[in-house]
Design an enzyme around this catalytic site. Structure first.
Site, mmCIF file in Angstrom:
data_model
loop_
_atom_site.group_PDB
_atom_site.id
_atom_site.type_symbol
_atom_site.label_atom_id
_atom_site.label_comp_id
_atom_site.label_asym_id
_atom_site.label_seq_id
_atom_site.Cartn_x
_atom_site.Cartn_y
_atom_site.Cartn_z
ATOM 1 N N HIS A 136 39.185 37.520 41.831
ATOM 2 C CA HIS A 136 39.862 37.896 42.859
ATOM 3 C C HIS A 136 38.896 37.329 44.408
ATOM 4 C CE1 HIS A 136 41.531 40.339 45.950
ATOM 5 N NE2 HIS A 136 40.433 41.305 45.802
ATOM 6 N N CYS A 160 43.843 45.113 43.695
ATOM 7 C CA CYS A 160 43.631 43.625 43.825
ATOM 8 C C CYS A 160 43.448 43.217 42.170
ATOM 9 C CB CYS A 160 42.332 43.332 44.545
ATOM 10 S SG CYS A 160 42.429 44.104 46.109
ATOM 11 N N ASN A 186 41.976 38.009 52.011
ATOM 12 C CA ASN A 186 42.122 38.977 50.946
ATOM 13 C C ASN A 186 43.407 39.176 50.662
ATOM 14 O OD1 ASN A 186 42.029 40.746 48.856
ATOM 15 N ND2 ASN A 186 40.338 42.111 49.372
HETATM 16 O O1 UT7 Z 1 39.778 43.705 47.390
HETATM 17 C C1 UT7 Z 1 38.767 44.533 47.487
HETATM 18 C C2 UT7 Z 1 38.116 45.333 48.478
HETATM 19 N N1 UT7 Z 1 37.260 44.697 49.561
HETATM 20 C C3 UT7 Z 1 36.109 44.413 49.182
HETATM 21 O O2 UT7 Z 1 36.044 43.401 48.195
HETATM 22 C C4 UT7 Z 1 35.240 44.074 50.196
HETATM 23 C C5 UT7 Z 1 33.771 44.179 50.008
HETATM 24 N N2 UT7 Z 1 32.901 44.344 50.880
HETATM 25 C C6 UT7 Z 1 32.683 43.240 51.461
HETATM 26 O O3 UT7 Z 1 33.160 42.109 51.423
HETATM 27 C C7 UT7 Z 1 31.259 43.292 52.691
HETATM 28 O O4 UT7 Z 1 30.542 44.473 52.475
HETATM 29 C C8 UT7 Z 1 32.011 43.170 54.113
HETATM 30 C C9 UT7 Z 1 32.335 41.992 54.405
HETATM 31 C C10 UT7 Z 1 33.061 44.276 54.229
HETATM 32 C C11 UT7 Z 1 30.684 43.670 54.941
HETATM 33 O O5 UT7 Z 1 29.808 42.620 55.004
HETATM 34 P P1 UT7 Z 1 28.243 43.211 54.769
HETATM 35 O O6 UT7 Z 1 27.449 41.836 54.568
HETATM 36 O O7 UT7 Z 1 28.244 44.097 53.464
HETATM 37 O O8 UT7 Z 1 28.040 43.787 56.002
HETATM 38 P P2 UT7 Z 1 27.451 45.239 56.444
HETATM 39 O O9 UT7 Z 1 28.338 46.137 56.375
HETATM 40 O O10 UT7 Z 1 25.921 45.281 55.455
HETATM 41 O O11 UT7 Z 1 27.182 45.061 57.928
HETATM 42 C C12 UT7 Z 1 26.045 44.027 58.466
HETATM 43 C C13 UT7 Z 1 25.985 44.068 59.792
HETATM 44 C C14 UT7 Z 1 26.026 45.382 60.401
HETATM 45 O O12 UT7 Z 1 25.190 45.364 61.752
HETATM 46 P P3 UT7 Z 1 23.597 45.618 61.857
HETATM 47 O O13 UT7 Z 1 23.571 47.309 61.383
HETATM 48 O O14 UT7 Z 1 22.956 44.907 60.586
HETATM 49 O O15 UT7 Z 1 23.264 45.431 63.253
HETATM 50 C C15 UT7 Z 1 27.559 45.673 60.703
HETATM 51 O O16 UT7 Z 1 27.556 46.480 61.765
HETATM 52 O O17 UT7 Z 1 27.144 43.077 60.193
HETATM 53 C C16 UT7 Z 1 27.881 43.949 60.997
HETATM 54 N N3 UT7 Z 1 29.325 43.944 61.153
HETATM 55 C C17 UT7 Z 1 29.963 43.192 61.551
HETATM 56 N N4 UT7 Z 1 29.571 42.050 62.533
HETATM 57 C C18 UT7 Z 1 30.496 41.122 63.075
HETATM 58 C C19 UT7 Z 1 30.281 44.369 59.936
HETATM 59 N N5 UT7 Z 1 31.413 44.034 60.113
HETATM 60 C C20 UT7 Z 1 31.196 42.950 61.071
HETATM 61 C C21 UT7 Z 1 32.246 42.299 61.760
HETATM 62 N N6 UT7 Z 1 31.819 41.359 62.645
HETATM 63 N N7 UT7 Z 1 33.543 42.217 61.222
#
Ligand code: UT7
Length: 315
Positions: free
Chosen positions: A240, A116, A270
């Protein structure tokens, strides 16, 4: 990174173009594919819809043609093509070969894979080619991440998409646009975000998020220090487009208000190498940059790469 030598030949963007595949995938469409919700995706990522489809070469030819037309440059006058992509159409040859033929260029062509951060890497490389004697370089950032996304994995399926942004960079007799640049990478973070050949993207989202903010801020601060400018001098930051919360946290730490950030993630998702040119040229087409404005490009990605550049916007 060292300062740019004072006698180096400068360059400016003289034309640009954007391309997005016509097929749109909304958050509601994704609700039918994985366990997620429109509300979660909007609140946690800032994405509402994204474009998917096409090939890396096809989208690059589209955006490249627009950039050549805007710059009013004959394809035969382009001295080099630099294509930033992490999703080439084939392992061999480089996708830039297909794009070179499609655009009718007669010049050297190569791909740059810095995930990216790719467009910022390619921007620095293109300025380097001009410093070495090239007069006109076509610079394209394109990715078709939908082809390497596991559509059953909600951690990544809600984020990734396809698109392309291109620019013609021309040597100038006066001062060039690039005031400072920084390129970084940290191979020890490879396992946090990768895609094996023939596979789909794996990502440890939370850890990538944590590091992303830190390395974007570090890189941006290095470039601003070399340029001798501060946060108040930056008219537009083009980060980005990975997650609106990453953009907001990075802007906050840099002391640049979100009102001065170029953001198109709600419409594009993205798009990796395409994300910075899509956001930059969307802002330029929207009249958000004026001649003389300082623009800060800053990206991060798999590798884990980070890259930034301070640019003085031209006419
Ligand atoms: O281009 C470069 C590469 N990528 C990035 O820059 C991505 C970097 N990371 C992110 O943008 C974020 O970490 C994500 C969008 C991938 C995830 O968001 P988060 O706020 O870090 O979520 P999390 O992994 O901490 O999960 C929070 C909750 C969890 O549920 P519980 O354990 O609180 O019940 C997950 O299971 O959200 C849940 N969850 C979802 N729920 C609905 C994770 N993904 C999803 C989803 N839909 N797609």
């Amino acid at each position: 990174m060292p300062p740019i030598p004072k006698n180096a030949v400068g360059a400016r963007f003289t034309g640009w173009g954007r391309a997005l595949p016509p097929k749109v995938l909304t958050n509601h469409d994704l609700e039918a594919m994985v366990e997620t919700s429109d509300q979660w995706i909007r609140e946690r990522t800032g994405i509402e819809r994204r474009h998917v489809g096409g090939t890396t070469a096809g989208l690059s030819i589209q955006s490249g043609r627009l950039a050549l037309a805007m710059a009013n440059v004959d394809p035969l006058d382009i001295d080099a093509l630099v294509l930033a992509t992490t999703t080439p159409d084939r392992t061999v040859p480089a996708t830039s070969a297909t794009v070179q033929l499609g655009l009718g260029l007669k010049c050297g062509a190569f791909d740059v894979n810095a995930a990216c951060s790719g467009f910022v890497y390619a921007t620095v490389v293109a300025h380097g080619l001009i410093a070495m004697g090239s007069r006109k370089v076509l610079l394209i950032g394109t990715d078709t991440l939908s082809r390497v996304t596991d559509w059953d994995d909600r951690n990544t399926a809600v984020l990734f998409a396809d698109g392309s942004g291109a620019a013609v960079l021309e040597a100038t007799d006066g001062p060039g646009q690039l005031l400072a640049w920084d390129l970084d990478s940290d191979g020890s973070a490879e396992e946090l975000l990768f895609c094996d050949i023939g596979g789909t993207i794996f990502m440890e989202g939370r850890e990538v998020f944590r590091r992303a903010v830190r390395i974007m801020v570090d890189s941006a601060e290095k470039s601003m220090a070399v340029a001798g400018v501060g946060a108040d001098d930056i008219a537009l930051i083009v980060p980005h487009q990975a997650n609106i919360r990453i953009i907001s946290a990075a802007c906050d730490r840099l002391g640049i208000p979100m009102a001065r950030a170029a953001v198109c993630i709600s419409e594009t998702g993205n798009t990796s190498s395409a994300s910075i040119p899509l956001a930059l040229f969307d802002a330029a087409d929207g009249g958000r940059v004026s001649p003389g404005d300082l623009v800060l490009l800053v990206g991060f990605g798999a590798g884990m790469t980070a890259a930034s550049a301070v640019i003085r916007w031209g006419n």
